[in-house]
Design a protein around this motif. Sequence first.
Motif, PDB file in Angstrom:
ATOM      1  N   GLY A 355       0.780  -1.226   0.000  1.00 35.73           N
ATOM      2  CA  GLY A 355       0.000   0.000   0.000  1.00 35.73           C
ATOM      3  C   GLY A 355       0.807   1.270   0.000  1.00 35.73           C
ATOM      4  O   GLY A 355       0.246   2.359   0.165  1.00 35.73           O
ATOM      5  N   HIS A 356       2.130   1.166  -0.187  1.00 38.88           N
ATOM      6  CA  HIS A 356       2.972   2.365  -0.226  1.00 38.88           C
ATOM      7  C   HIS A 356       3.051   2.847  -1.678  1.00 38.88           C
ATOM      8  O   HIS A 356       3.743   2.258  -2.510  1.00 38.88           O
ATOM      9  CB  HIS A 356       4.361   2.057   0.319  1.00 38.88           C
ATOM     10  N   LYS A 357       2.318   3.901  -1.987  1.00 36.91           N
ATOM     11  CA  LYS A 357       2.239   4.393  -3.355  1.00 36.91           C
ATOM     12  C   LYS A 357       2.580   5.880  -3.377  1.00 36.91           C
ATOM     13  O   LYS A 357       2.037   6.631  -2.560  1.00 36.91           O
ATOM     14  CB  LYS A 357       0.836   4.161  -3.927  1.00 36.91           C
ATOM     15  N   PRO A 358       3.474   6.285  -4.284  1.00 36.87           N
ATOM     16  CA  PRO A 358       4.184   5.459  -5.263  1.00 36.87           C
ATOM     17  C   PRO A 358       5.195   4.542  -4.580  1.00 36.87           C
ATOM     18  O   PRO A 358       5.832   4.930  -3.601  1.00 36.87           O
ATOM     19  CB  PRO A 358       4.885   6.492  -6.150  1.00 36.87           C
ATOM     20  N   ALA A 359       5.324   3.339  -5.137  1.00 34.46           N
ATOM     21  CA  ALA A 359       6.136   2.292  -4.522  1.00 34.46           C
ATOM     22  C   ALA A 359       7.598   2.433  -4.927  1.00 34.46           C
ATOM     23  O   ALA A 359       8.173   1.547  -5.552  1.00 34.46           O
ATOM     24  CB  ALA A 359       5.603   0.915  -4.914  1.00 34.46           C
ATOM     25  N   ILE A 360       8.211   3.554  -4.573  1.00 34.70           N
ATOM     26  CA  ILE A 360       9.579   3.856  -4.995  1.00 34.70           C
ATOM     27  C   ILE A 360      10.567   3.148  -4.070  1.00 34.70           C
ATOM     28  O   ILE A 360      10.513   3.316  -2.840  1.00 34.70           O
ATOM     29  CB  ILE A 360       9.823   5.367  -5.002  1.00 34.70           C
ATOM     30  N   ASP A 361      11.457   2.379  -4.650  1.00 30.50           N
ATOM     31  CA  ASP A 361      12.510   1.697  -3.901  1.00 30.50           C
ATOM     32  C   ASP A 361      13.670   2.673  -3.721  1.00 30.50           C
ATOM     33  O   ASP A 361      14.403   2.970  -4.658  1.00 30.50           O
ATOM     34  CB  ASP A 361      12.972   0.456  -4.665  1.00 30.50           C
ATOM     35  N   ALA A 362      13.816   3.197  -2.504  1.00 32.46           N
ATOM     36  CA  ALA A 362      14.835   4.215  -2.253  1.00 32.46           C
ATOM     37  C   ALA A 362      16.249   3.668  -2.377  1.00 32.46           C
ATOM     38  O   ALA A 362      17.178   4.424  -2.659  1.00 32.46           O
ATOM     39  CB  ALA A 362      14.636   4.819  -0.862  1.00 32.46           C
ATOM     40  N   LEU A 423       5.612  10.089   2.856  1.00 33.90           N
ATOM     41  CA  LEU A 423       6.027  10.093   1.451  1.00 33.90           C
ATOM     42  C   LEU A 423       4.953   9.548   0.511  1.00 33.90           C
ATOM     43  O   LEU A 423       5.140   9.601  -0.702  1.00 33.90           O
ATOM     44  CB  LEU A 423       7.308   9.269   1.279  1.00 33.90           C
ATOM     45  N   ARG A 424       3.868   9.020   1.049  1.00 32.64           N
ATOM     46  CA  ARG A 424       2.800   8.543   0.172  1.00 32.64           C
ATOM     47  C   ARG A 424       2.132   9.717  -0.528  1.00 32.64           C
ATOM     48  O   ARG A 424       1.947  10.781   0.062  1.00 32.64           O
ATOM     49  CB  ARG A 424       1.757   7.768   0.977  1.00 32.64           C
ATOM     50  N   SER A 425       1.773   9.516  -1.775  1.00 30.71           N
ATOM     51  CA  SER A 425       1.124  10.566  -2.562  1.00 30.71           C
ATOM     52  C   SER A 425      -0.207  10.050  -3.078  1.00 30.71           C
ATOM     53  O   SER A 425      -0.254   8.997  -3.723  1.00 30.71           O
ATOM     54  CB  SER A 425       2.003  10.993  -3.736  1.00 30.71           C
ATOM     55  N   PRO A 426      -1.291  10.756  -2.819  1.00 31.60           N
ATOM     56  CA  PRO A 426      -2.587  10.322  -3.356  1.00 31.60           C
ATOM     57  C   PRO A 426      -2.626  10.457  -4.871  1.00 31.60           C
ATOM     58  O   PRO A 426      -1.932  11.299  -5.459  1.00 31.60           O
ATOM     59  CB  PRO A 426      -3.590  11.262  -2.678  1.00 31.60           C
ATOM     60  N   ARG A 427      -3.412   9.634  -5.493  1.00 36.72           N
ATOM     61  CA  ARG A 427      -3.518   9.614  -6.954  1.00 36.72           C
ATOM     62  C   ARG A 427      -4.078  10.928  -7.482  1.00 36.72           C
ATOM     63  O   ARG A 427      -5.052  11.453  -6.973  1.00 36.72           O
ATOM     64  CB  ARG A 427      -4.422   8.444  -7.349  1.00 36.72           C
TER      65      ARG A 427
END
Length: 612
Positions: A355-362, A423-427
């Motif tokens: 559920g972490h969106k965008p699912a960016i791998d840091a 860091l989550r961003s809504p659509r």
Amino acid sequence: MAEGLLEQVAREASAALRHAAEAWEPRVELREDGKVRAVSDGVATIGGLPGARFGELLTEESGARMIVLGLERDAISAALLDAAREVRPGDHVRRLGEAPHIRAGAGLLGRVVDPLGRPLDGLALVGLRDRVPLERPPPGLAERAAVRQPLLTGVLAIDAMFPIGRGQRELILGDEGTGKTSLVVDVLVRQATTDVIGVYVAIGRRRADVSRVAETLRAAGGRWVIVAAPEDDMPGLRYLAPYAGCAIAEHFAARGEHALVVYDDLSAHAVAWRELSLLLRRPAGREAYPGDIFYLHSRLVERATQLSADLGGGSITALPVATLESGRLSAYIPTNLISMTDGQIVLSRQLFAAGHKPAIDAGLSVSRVGGKAQPQALHTLAARLRLEYASFLELEVFARLGTRLEASTARRVEVGRRIRALLRSPRLSPLDVFAEVVRLILASDPEMLLAIPVEDVPEVAERLTAQARSHVGERAAALERDATIAEDEIEALRTQLRRLLAPGAEARRGAGAPGAGGEQGAGSGARAAGRSEGRGAAEEAAEEAAAPSGGEVARPSQEDAAASAEEASAEEASAEEAAPSGAKPGASAAGREGKGADEGPARRGADDEEAP
């Protein structure tokens, strides 16, 4: 009278014929005429046309167009560009003497076209005066300038940790269904409030997907163009699509404008070229791709640039998208694209599923250029964010093993979890600069973060941003324009956020808010008030993260609790005896409570270590 008029007309006609006869020179016009020998899966073999060149356009007698992709001794091979027109063996073909081009201009803005510039939205194109070739050499070194201007994406994780500059080439990688298209569409929506023109190139996408993207961009406003070659189009059109999108961007960049090109995606483009190459009977290499697959993309990506001031100062920023298979970064096409871009943003299937969106791998993402173009406000606040977040990801792995963590380590884990929620961003809700600044101030202040439950972080951040915006007024708009902030402004904003997060203010806001939002605000206020009356938030977070794998905090037994109560009573009695005669009995207890609170998480962690 009539006879004289007829004689005059006859003399004039005779003079005109005599003049035309004297000026006429015999000319021989040569025209090559070819004939279709065979057609198979969108590729035609044509006899004749000995002067045809690679990449030249041909036309069949019914109007169908083709592009030459193979030259042989007695025939040529051409890819069909019109699926609706049927080409049969025996049809006559002639050369057009020109390379593929597209007409560009302001009339393209807000429209959906195919790679040859034909409208796909049912409306006519007007006001297109310039013919732009689909392929041209990339700008030379002297024609380029350094990347210094930021391209704001509205995604906090990107703008803070992996900033992108205008003229940069940033690759978007991820498995199928990890939100790659959603991410790039959010970036295009953010440009609606800037001077950047968005060009979205859909390669091998479904027509329904292209239609949804068009509706989203149309609702957001701004300036944009969509070049679409859906999955049911001929492979020749899918092959030309990214070059058409780049040509449109170059048209605007040459006039001093700034353009953002999204290629969604180049994996489908590589598949289209592999399909054509196999039909042209070219030798296959690694993963059945032809040997020129690297050049196919490098000559496209190299056209993204920041032009020098002598050429108008325009820019083309490229966001190519590529699909991974089971997260394999070492696959052929991803490694090629990584080597020719200025960084990559990798999307993780595990983060997306959580559920972490965008699912960016840091850990796997990087931006090699954009840090020099990051706005001053974000650069100041996010200087250590990426390192701290990466450190948290490593610590979280150990926390999942059920090992007992020190209080300071547990505190870092709890702070990291809240930063990840932040860091989550809504659509389709890109953040402006002020909203990102507020969130970065929260991320840089552990005490404020720990005062908020993890599940409430996004909502509280949104509410704090709205309240802070109402206090600063015009300064928020100025921050969007220049993206600079002074240290005293940061501290003033931090103080204001702390005041808004105070337990009393939180409870008042929760009680006075109408509807469901008020109930949730009241719940957050009650939780915050409960922490202020009892244990601190940092203590709760430390105990929660330091708990064993079962998820519960280790607590002392009843015997140990009784022993501790007796020791506390004895200490209280001795303190009362030692207190001055005017002192109250409860003063020593209050002093001990204050001392315990001042000792902080380190002391409490030591006490927890001693507990069984």
